[in-house]
Each structure stands twice: as structure tokens, then as C-alpha cells.
Design a protein around this motif. Structure first.
Motif, PDB file in Angstrom:
ATOM      1  N   GLY A  64       0.806  -1.214   0.000  1.00 47.38           N
ATOM      2  CA  GLY A  64       0.000   0.000   0.000  1.00 47.38           C
ATOM      3  C   GLY A  64       0.838   1.262   0.000  1.00 47.38           C
ATOM      4  N   VAL A  92       1.546   1.843  -3.517  1.00 48.38           N
ATOM      5  CA  VAL A  92       0.314   2.260  -4.197  1.00 48.38           C
ATOM      6  C   VAL A  92      -0.041   3.697  -3.827  1.00 48.38           C
ATOM      7  N   THR A 118      -6.572   3.975  -1.244  1.00 49.17           N
ATOM      8  CA  THR A 118      -5.614   2.871  -1.145  1.00 49.17           C
ATOM      9  C   THR A 118      -6.072   1.838  -0.126  1.00 49.17           C
TER      10      THR A 118
END
Length: 467
Positions: free
Chosen positions: A125, A128, A345
């Protein structure tokens, strides 16, 4: 009633301190690695490298952030320095995300307290987050606003006589000034950073050679102490708050804030609410991880918990720092970009993990109140080693083993030399690391006159940072 309240308070403390005991060795190990990187990995010319907003610069900003400290305020301050020197906005924000989501100590704490699934979600994450943020900034960045703010920031600092600390990139002050052999005047944010600069100037080889000398270990100890000084309050507050939240916040509160059930809407609402709770929680840095344990125990979805962990860069105190640095408009822009990025996210991570069938199930494990935290197990032995290592570094630092400078500041015990401020009393000359310590000595000389002015004295005071 009183007996019940007292017992619940003790239970909250037991859980909070138990969490801290469980994660202590991981925090120490993480800070040990971070200190090593901070001391021995060069970050020179980084602002120039980050001047462009292309993919290569974003990757470098991410790597730079992951190798930096995990303090939210430190990340924001260093980000300001990079921005003022010309780094692209997207690279500054990428650095800040990486330095608060991709660092070793945070990952170890998440693994211990929340599980490997959350660790994977944090690391994946974190990447991301940076990609999503970069896309949003590319589509929405008000270039004229940020160019004007950069100019105003530079002009304001110039008018105020603000200089940049060459050690950490924060603002230097006149209290910690050093004149180099090249007749250049440098200013530092604290006595600790000034001492770090002196130690680096006295270095004579690579990290292998450095660690074979007391000077190298002294530099290491100084950085380790500085890392702790930046985050210890957040860590302690986070663990204690988590214990009280687990014990005193009823399940009905979580049910009112977070919608229960399945479906995309529930996942999205939990992710948004997780970020919102983080904004008003006032717990940043790594202190939000134990708080996340309390949320997870309250039945909050995977998306809500991981989104909460992402969101330490938009707590109210950090937002206030943005406002002071850049003004209201930029602060609101950063809040908007970060909020959307973190919530989206978190939402995306739950969808991905659900598709892979690896969303963790809390029902199968022990609750925080059921766990026994203090046992003679691997945690005890790892903590013993971690505390011994911390004690060794503190001992090296306090004794000043290998530190540059032939004199010892009678106020704080820090090494210094003839270039620093000094004062003579009763035919004895005392040398100080800063004007701050000199003023303390002058205001209460009797308290410090017993300290020997040379470094031959075996006892040394704990160093300090005046952030």
C-alpha cells in the motif's frame, strides 16, 4: 464503582504497556537500522536529483524516504527543505509517504501487533499510495500557487535570516553556529546536529573502518539518540491511548462510526472513516499502530484499519505545520490529496486481499484483554538484547568515546572545542557547545562548576537536542 474504575484503569495500562513490551525489540532494531542508514548513506545533492517530476525521480524520492526517519514532523520538515531547494511537489510528497510508511521499525511493529497481512498491505500500500498520489497531483496540481509559495517561503526565510542545517535539512539557529576552515559560517538546528557535523568532519574512512573505531560508534550512538528523541512521545502516547481505547470505548461507538457488513459501500465508508479518525486522533508517527490494534479489536474492517495507519501525515498537529510553512491553501490541497489517496488505497487493499482470500480474521485469535504479555519467551530475550544494545550506544555517547573536541560542556556533558562559546571563572575556563548552555551556566554557575572542563572526566551528561 471506584474499585471497578481503578481495575479498568490498571487493565488499560497493562494492555498498553504489554503492547509496548511486545514491540520494544522491533522498535529498537528498526531505529538501529535507520540510524545506520542515516549516518552512513550519503544524501547529498538529493534536492537537485528530485527537481524533476518524472518516474525516475519519484523512485529516488521513495528510496530516500524509506532510508529516512519515521517521524511525521521530521518528514514534513525535511520535505519543506527539499521543496524550497527546488524539488518537485510530487517528489516531496512521495518522500513524505515513504518516510512514514516504508521504514523498517514501522513494518516490524505492524507485523508483531497486527500480523503479516497488515505488513504486506502496509508495504504494498505504501507504494500504491505514492502512485495514486502522483496521478492525482499530475491532474490537479496548481503550479502557479506552489511556485508563488516556494518564492514566498524562500523570501520569508531569507528575511528572517533562516539558514538550513547541513546535517538534517531543518532550520538552523544562531545558537548553534560553526565557522569552518574555509571561513564559512554554518548554523544548526540543535547541539546534536552540530556535534554530528563535527563527527562527520572528523571521519576518516568508510562504514567498516568507522565501526572499528570509538568515533564511528559515537556517531552511531548520537544518531540513535536523536532518532529516539523525535518519536518516543508518539510511541508512548500511542501505546497508552490504545490500552484505554480498548478498555473504555464501548462497541456501540465503533458500530456508530463504522458501518458493519459486506459490500463495496461498507468497505469505502470504513476506509474514509479510518482516515477521518486518524486526522482527529492527534497520534502520529508509529504511535498510530497500537491505536490501529484498538480499531481492529473493535471490529473495524481491514480497509478502515490500514487506511488509519496510512494517515499519520494529516493529523491535526501535522496539518498545522503545513499551514505555518505553506499557508492555508496549500495545507488544504495537501489534506485533500492525502485524504483521497489514503482512503482509496485502503479501499483498494481490502478488495485485493479479499480477492486473494487473505483478509485476516480476528475472530480466531485472542483479544487484547485475554493476552498474557510478560512471559519468559522469545520476546523477553529479544528485548534483553535490544536494551543491552541501547545501553551500549547510550554509554558510548554519554562518555563521549571517540567524540571530536578536547573540552566537555559542564552543562550537558557534550564534547566541544575552543571555537565554541566560553567563560572564565576562578582561573578556570569553561567551554560550551552552544550559547544556550552558556546562558544556563551563567544563570546558575554553582550548579555546574563542579564539572571538570576537560574530557578526561569519566562522567558525562546526556546530550540534548533543542528542537
Amino acid at each position: 464503582m471506584v474499585t471497578t474504575l481503578v481495575s479498568r484503569v490498571f487493565e488499560a495500562l497493562r494492555i498498553g504497556v504489554g503492547f509496548l513490551w511486545t514491540a520494544a525489540w522491533a522498535i529498537v532494531l528498526g531505529l538501529f537500522v535507520t540510524s545506520f542508514v542515516q549516518v552512513y548513506v550519503s544524501k547529498e545533492r538529493m534536492a537537485t536529483v528530485l527537481g524533476e517530476g518524472d518516474a525516475g525521480a519519484i523512485v529516488k524520492a521513495t528510496a530516500f524516504g524509506a532510508a529516512s526517519s519515521g517521524c511525521s514532523f521530521g518528514a514534513v520538515a525535511i520535505g519543506k527543505g527539499l521543496f524550497k531547494k527546488g524539488a518537485h511537489v510530487v517528489n516531496v510528497l512521495a518522500f513524505m509517504f515513504a518516510s512514514t510508511n516504508l521504514i523498517v521499525e514501522l513494518g516490524l511493529m505492524i507485523w508483531l501487533l497486527l500480523g503479516w497481512e497488515f505488513l504486506v498491505a502496509e508495504l504494498l500500500g505504501g507504494l500504491v499510495l505514492i502512485v495514486v498520489m502522483a496521478v492525482i497531483v499530475r491532474l490537479t496540481l496548481p503550479d502557479a500557487l506552489f511556485d508563488r509559495v516556494r518564492e514566498e517561503l524562500t523570501a520569508r526565510d531569507r528575511e528572517a535570516g533562516v539558514t538550513v542545517d547541513p546535517t538534517c535539512g531543518l532550520e538552523g539557529t544562531e545558537a548553534y553556529t560553526l565557522r569552518t576552515d574555509g571561513d564559512e559560517t554554518l548554523q544548526f538546528c540543535s547541539a546534536g546536529c552540530l556535534e554530528t557535523y563535527r563527527q562527520e568532519a572528523a571521519s576518516y574512512g568508510g562504514w567498516r573502518e568507522e565501526l572499528r573505531s570509538w568515533g564511528g560508534w559515537y556517531k552511531f550512538g548520537n544518531q540513535y539518540r536523536k532518532e529516539w528523541s523525535m518519536i518516543w512521545t508518539d510511541i508512548v502516547a500511542g501505546f497508552l491511548i490504545s490500552g484505554f481505547v480498548i478498555v473504555f470505548v464501548p462497541q456501540s461507538v465503533w458500530n456508530a462510526l463504522f458501518i458493519q457488513g459486506d459490500g463495496l459501500f461498507v468497505t469505502a465508508e470504513n476506509a474514509v472513516m479510518g482516515v477521518a479518525i486518524a486526522v482527529v486522533s492527534f497520534v502520529g508517527s508509529m504511535g498510530n499502530v497500537p491505536f490501529a490494534v484498538a480499531l481492529w479489536g473493535g471490529g473495524i474492517s481491514f480497509a478502515g484499519v490500514i487506511a488509519f495507519v496510512y494517515a499519520d501525515l494529516i493529523t491535526v498537529p501535522v496539518l498545522n505545520v503545513y499551514r505555518k510553512y505553506y499557508g492555508w491553501k496549500v495545507m488544504l490541497y495537501i489534506l485533500g490529496v492525502f485524504f483521497v489517496t489514503m482512503a482509496f488505497t485502503g479501499f483498494l487493499m481490502e478488495l485485493l486481499f479479499d480477492a486473494l482470500g487473505i483478509v485476516p480474521n480476528l475472530a480466531g485469535g485472542q483479544t487484547a484483554t485475554e493476552q498474557t504479555y510478560f512471559e519468559l519467551n522469545y520476546t523477553f530475550y529479544l528485548n534483553f538484547v535490544a536494551f543491552a544494545l541501547s545501553g551500549f550506544l547510550l554509554y558510548v555517547y554519554r562518555r563521549g568515546l571517540g567524540a571530536p573536541g578536547q573540552f566537555r560542556d559542564p552543562v550537558c556533558g557534550m564534547r566541544t572545542d575552543e571555537t565554541g562559546p566560553s567563560i572564565s571563572r576562578d582561573e578556570t575556563t569553561y567551554h560550551f557547545c552552544s550559547e544556550y548552555c552558556k546562558r544556563r551556566f551563567e544563570s546558575n554557575a554553582e550548579e555546574f562548576e563542579g564539572a571538570h572542563p576537560t574530557v578526561s572526566e569519566s562522567s558525562g551528561g546526556a546530550g540534548h537536542d533543542h528542537h
